[in-house]
Design a protein around this motif. Sequence first.
Motif, PDB file in Angstrom:
ATOM      1  N   MET A  20       5.330  14.873  -0.065  1.00  0.00           N
ATOM      2  CA  MET A  20       4.295  14.000   0.517  1.00  0.00           C
ATOM      3  C   MET A  20       4.822  12.723   1.168  1.00  0.00           C
ATOM      4  O   MET A  20       5.818  12.142   0.761  1.00  0.00           O
ATOM      5  CB  MET A  20       3.282  13.604  -0.557  1.00  0.00           C
ATOM      6  CG  MET A  20       3.812  12.692  -1.643  1.00  0.00           C
ATOM      7  SD  MET A  20       2.426  12.049  -2.631  1.00  0.00           S
ATOM      8  CE  MET A  20       3.312  11.336  -4.022  1.00  0.00           C
ATOM      9  N   ASP A  21       4.095  12.339   2.202  1.00  0.00           N
ATOM     10  CA  ASP A  21       4.181  10.999   2.785  1.00  0.00           C
ATOM     11  C   ASP A  21       2.876  10.334   2.355  1.00  0.00           C
ATOM     12  O   ASP A  21       1.828  10.569   2.967  1.00  0.00           O
ATOM     13  CB  ASP A  21       4.281  11.105   4.311  1.00  0.00           C
ATOM     14  CG  ASP A  21       4.302   9.738   4.978  1.00  0.00           C
ATOM     15  OD1 ASP A  21       4.119   8.725   4.278  1.00  0.00           O
ATOM     16  OD2 ASP A  21       4.486   9.702   6.209  1.00  0.00           O
ATOM     17  N   PRO A  22       2.911   9.538   1.276  1.00  0.00           N
ATOM     18  CA  PRO A  22       1.645   9.059   0.704  1.00  0.00           C
ATOM     19  C   PRO A  22       0.900   8.092   1.609  1.00  0.00           C
ATOM     20  O   PRO A  22      -0.317   7.994   1.540  1.00  0.00           O
ATOM     21  CB  PRO A  22       2.082   8.375  -0.598  1.00  0.00           C
ATOM     22  CG  PRO A  22       3.518   8.035  -0.404  1.00  0.00           C
ATOM     23  CD  PRO A  22       4.085   9.086   0.512  1.00  0.00           C
ATOM     24  N   LEU A  23       1.641   7.391   2.471  1.00  0.00           N
ATOM     25  CA  LEU A  23       0.994   6.445   3.384  1.00  0.00           C
ATOM     26  C   LEU A  23       1.739   6.512   4.714  1.00  0.00           C
ATOM     27  O   LEU A  23       2.868   6.022   4.818  1.00  0.00           O
ATOM     28  CB  LEU A  23       1.069   5.027   2.773  1.00  0.00           C
ATOM     29  CG  LEU A  23       0.059   3.965   3.223  1.00  0.00           C
ATOM     30  CD1 LEU A  23       0.238   3.579   4.666  1.00  0.00           C
ATOM     31  CD2 LEU A  23      -1.383   4.409   2.974  1.00  0.00           C
ATOM     32  N   ASP A  24       1.133   7.153   5.676  1.00  0.00           N
ATOM     33  CA  ASP A  24       1.755   7.284   6.993  1.00  0.00           C
ATOM     34  C   ASP A  24       1.155   6.253   7.945  1.00  0.00           C
ATOM     35  O   ASP A  24      -0.064   6.096   8.015  1.00  0.00           O
ATOM     36  CB  ASP A  24       1.504   8.695   7.543  1.00  0.00           C
ATOM     37  CG  ASP A  24       2.096   8.863   8.920  1.00  0.00           C
ATOM     38  OD1 ASP A  24       3.329   8.758   9.059  1.00  0.00           O
ATOM     39  OD2 ASP A  24       1.322   9.064   9.879  1.00  0.00           O
ATOM     40  N   GLY A  25       2.061   5.563   8.645  1.00  0.00           N
ATOM     41  CA  GLY A  25       1.595   4.546   9.603  1.00  0.00           C
ATOM     42  C   GLY A  25       1.646   3.152   9.011  1.00  0.00           C
ATOM     43  O   GLY A  25       0.780   2.315   9.283  1.00  0.00           O
ATOM     44  N   SER A  26       2.697   2.897   8.216  1.00  0.00           N
ATOM     45  CA  SER A  26       2.787   1.621   7.483  1.00  0.00           C
ATOM     46  C   SER A  26       2.642   0.401   8.392  1.00  0.00           C
ATOM     47  O   SER A  26       2.109  -0.625   7.963  1.00  0.00           O
ATOM     48  CB  SER A  26       4.129   1.526   6.767  1.00  0.00           C
ATOM     49  OG  SER A  26       4.272   2.615   5.915  1.00  0.00           O
ATOM     50  N   SER A  27       3.113   0.525   9.654  1.00  0.00           N
ATOM     51  CA  SER A  27       3.069  -0.654  10.531  1.00  0.00           C
ATOM     52  C   SER A  27       1.627  -0.998  10.922  1.00  0.00           C
ATOM     53  O   SER A  27       1.365  -2.072  11.471  1.00  0.00           O
ATOM     54  CB  SER A  27       3.915  -0.434  11.791  1.00  0.00           C
ATOM     55  OG  SER A  27       3.280   0.502  12.639  1.00  0.00           O
ATOM     56  N   CYS A  64       8.764  12.755  -2.475  1.00  0.00           N
ATOM     57  CA  CYS A  64       7.944  11.704  -1.848  1.00  0.00           C
ATOM     58  C   CYS A  64       8.813  10.790  -0.980  1.00  0.00           C
ATOM     59  O   CYS A  64       9.927  10.429  -1.375  1.00  0.00           O
ATOM     60  CB  CYS A  64       7.281  10.894  -2.963  1.00  0.00           C
ATOM     61  SG  CYS A  64       6.438   9.416  -2.406  1.00  0.00           S
ATOM     62  N   GLU A  65       8.272  10.391   0.152  1.00  0.00           N
ATOM     63  CA  GLU A  65       9.004   9.491   1.053  1.00  0.00           C
ATOM     64  C   GLU A  65       9.488   8.234   0.328  1.00  0.00           C
ATOM     65  O   GLU A  65      10.582   7.735   0.601  1.00  0.00           O
ATOM     66  CB  GLU A  65       8.102   9.070   2.226  1.00  0.00           C
ATOM     67  CG  GLU A  65       8.807   8.109   3.172  1.00  0.00           C
ATOM     68  CD  GLU A  65       7.884   7.446   4.186  1.00  0.00           C
ATOM     69  OE1 GLU A  65       6.669   7.680   4.153  1.00  0.00           O
ATOM     70  OE2 GLU A  65       8.395   6.683   5.006  1.00  0.00           O
ATOM     71  N   GLU A  66       8.670   7.726  -0.578  1.00  0.00           N
ATOM     72  CA  GLU A  66       8.988   6.437  -1.198  1.00  0.00           C
ATOM     73  C   GLU A  66       9.878   6.556  -2.438  1.00  0.00           C
ATOM     74  O   GLU A  66      10.221   5.541  -3.050  1.00  0.00           O
ATOM     75  CB  GLU A  66       7.693   5.696  -1.569  1.00  0.00           C
ATOM     76  CG  GLU A  66       6.740   5.467  -0.409  1.00  0.00           C
ATOM     77  CD  GLU A  66       7.366   4.684   0.756  1.00  0.00           C
ATOM     78  OE1 GLU A  66       8.332   3.931   0.542  1.00  0.00           O
ATOM     79  OE2 GLU A  66       6.881   4.868   1.888  1.00  0.00           O
ATOM     80  N   ILE A  67      10.220   7.794  -2.837  1.00  0.00           N
ATOM     81  CA  ILE A  67      10.978   7.983  -4.082  1.00  0.00           C
ATOM     82  C   ILE A  67      12.254   8.778  -3.783  1.00  0.00           C
ATOM     83  O   ILE A  67      12.178   9.868  -3.201  1.00  0.00           O
ATOM     84  CB  ILE A  67      10.121   8.727  -5.142  1.00  0.00           C
ATOM     85  CG1 ILE A  67       8.776   8.015  -5.345  1.00  0.00           C
ATOM     86  CG2 ILE A  67      10.866   8.839  -6.458  1.00  0.00           C
ATOM     87  CD1 ILE A  67       7.798   8.745  -6.241  1.00  0.00           C
ATOM     88  N   LEU A 122       0.809  -1.225   0.000  1.00  0.00           N
ATOM     89  CA  LEU A 122       0.000   0.000   0.000  1.00  0.00           C
ATOM     90  C   LEU A 122       0.842   1.274   0.000  1.00  0.00           C
ATOM     91  O   LEU A 122       0.378   2.320  -0.453  1.00  0.00           O
ATOM     92  CB  LEU A 122      -0.982   0.002   1.168  1.00  0.00           C
ATOM     93  CG  LEU A 122      -2.321  -0.683   0.884  1.00  0.00           C
ATOM     94  CD1 LEU A 122      -3.150  -0.795   2.150  1.00  0.00           C
ATOM     95  CD2 LEU A 122      -3.119   0.035  -0.207  1.00  0.00           C
ATOM     96  N   ASP A 123       2.094   1.205   0.506  1.00  0.00           N
ATOM     97  CA  ASP A 123       3.005   2.359   0.372  1.00  0.00           C
ATOM     98  C   ASP A 123       3.222   2.656  -1.108  1.00  0.00           C
ATOM     99  O   ASP A 123       3.148   3.806  -1.549  1.00  0.00           O
ATOM    100  CB  ASP A 123       4.387   2.038   0.975  1.00  0.00           C
ATOM    101  CG  ASP A 123       4.429   2.061   2.489  1.00  0.00           C
ATOM    102  OD1 ASP A 123       3.738   2.889   3.098  1.00  0.00           O
ATOM    103  OD2 ASP A 123       5.183   1.243   3.063  1.00  0.00           O
ATOM    104  N   ALA A 124       3.501   1.595  -1.865  1.00  0.00           N
ATOM    105  CA  ALA A 124       3.813   1.762  -3.289  1.00  0.00           C
ATOM    106  C   ALA A 124       2.575   2.211  -4.071  1.00  0.00           C
ATOM    107  O   ALA A 124       2.641   3.128  -4.901  1.00  0.00           O
ATOM    108  CB  ALA A 124       4.356   0.451  -3.853  1.00  0.00           C
TER     109      ALA A 124
HETATM  110 MN    MN Z   1       4.941   6.716   4.787  1.00  0.00          MN
END
Ligand code: MN
Length: 325
Positions: free
Chosen positions: A114-121, A93-96, A70-72
């Motif tokens: 952006m942090d597109p998905l925060d709280g991955s855990s 972006c956090e993921e890039i 879901l992060d990706a």
């Molecule tokens: Mn994140």
Amino acid sequence: MTSSSSHLTLKEFCDSNYKGSETYDGLETVLYGIASGAKNLESQIRNGNLLGMLGATGDMNIQGEIVQQLDAISSDTFVQEFKDSKQVAMVGCEEIEHPVTFGDSDQHKFIVLMDPLDGSSNIDVAVSIGSIFGIWKREPSTPLNADLLLRPGAEQIGAVYVVYGSCTVLVIATEGTVNEFTMNPKDGEFYLTSANLKYPDKTPYYSVNDGNTAKWIDGIVEAVDQLREGRSQRYIGSLVADFHRNIIKGGVFLYTADTKNTVGRLRLMYEANPLGYVSVQAGGAVSNGIENILDIKPVELHQRVPLIIGNKMLVEQIIETVKKT
Ligand code: MN
Ligand code: AHG
Ligand code: MN
């Protein structure tokens, strides 16, 4: 119970607040892109377990953290929305690892971090997660390069976050005002549910990862002891959800430096700056323990920072206690 028809839609709100204004014109298109991406993700998050979309991708991101599916998906979703908006010149972006560039016409007048998905855990365990966005303006004709992203948080013209929780909320802050919209799952529209949010004076909550106590300096141990007096601890492990609770109910969140996270854990450009901007517009504060985080001149897209954020009086109390200890 009021029906959603008695609430302003996001579009009605943007038409009356941003359209035609010198600073914000075009921002509505960026906000619709965030709303559309959030609506799309909301459904994928709700159905992720059934669609086999939970769990890791097998990759590591630039932070050395495991990338969840879901992060990706979130990263790709919002990158596409910003590209399609034709108003966003660049995204960090956090993921890039490196900034993504879309276009340098005069119409490309915004920069988004952006942090597109925060709280991955929390993805795999049915707990609130979110998305965070900081928005800066690009002056016409400014050449696009990585340095264009490295501007202090105080220069943001807006910040947005989404919480995918017991309901899905989209919170938009611009100069002096913070407004909360709630998604109606029946029509996928966001409706204004709280106008001009401000921190309440009461502070029933504090949010901190207690598991780090042995790694804190004495001043933080002392400051957290003070917070415990008469308050309940609430720590979700999704910064954006902890932040949202504290802004609505009253409280403070801290993730300071410690012997393991010597420069802090959370990221300046796409976690601390956007939420810091929201906090200040809601009458709160944000600090790294020494200065207002929004005044920091960034040096690196993915840099980390110690974070104390929330009710102004509590942020100041923590800083004072650390200074005295
Ligand atoms: Mn994140
Ligand atoms: P992300 O999922 O974007 O990597 O961010 C996770 C962050 C933040 O949301 C949360 O407050 C913090 O990590 C939790 O860290 P600990 O597990 O160390 O408490
Ligand atoms: Mn995060």
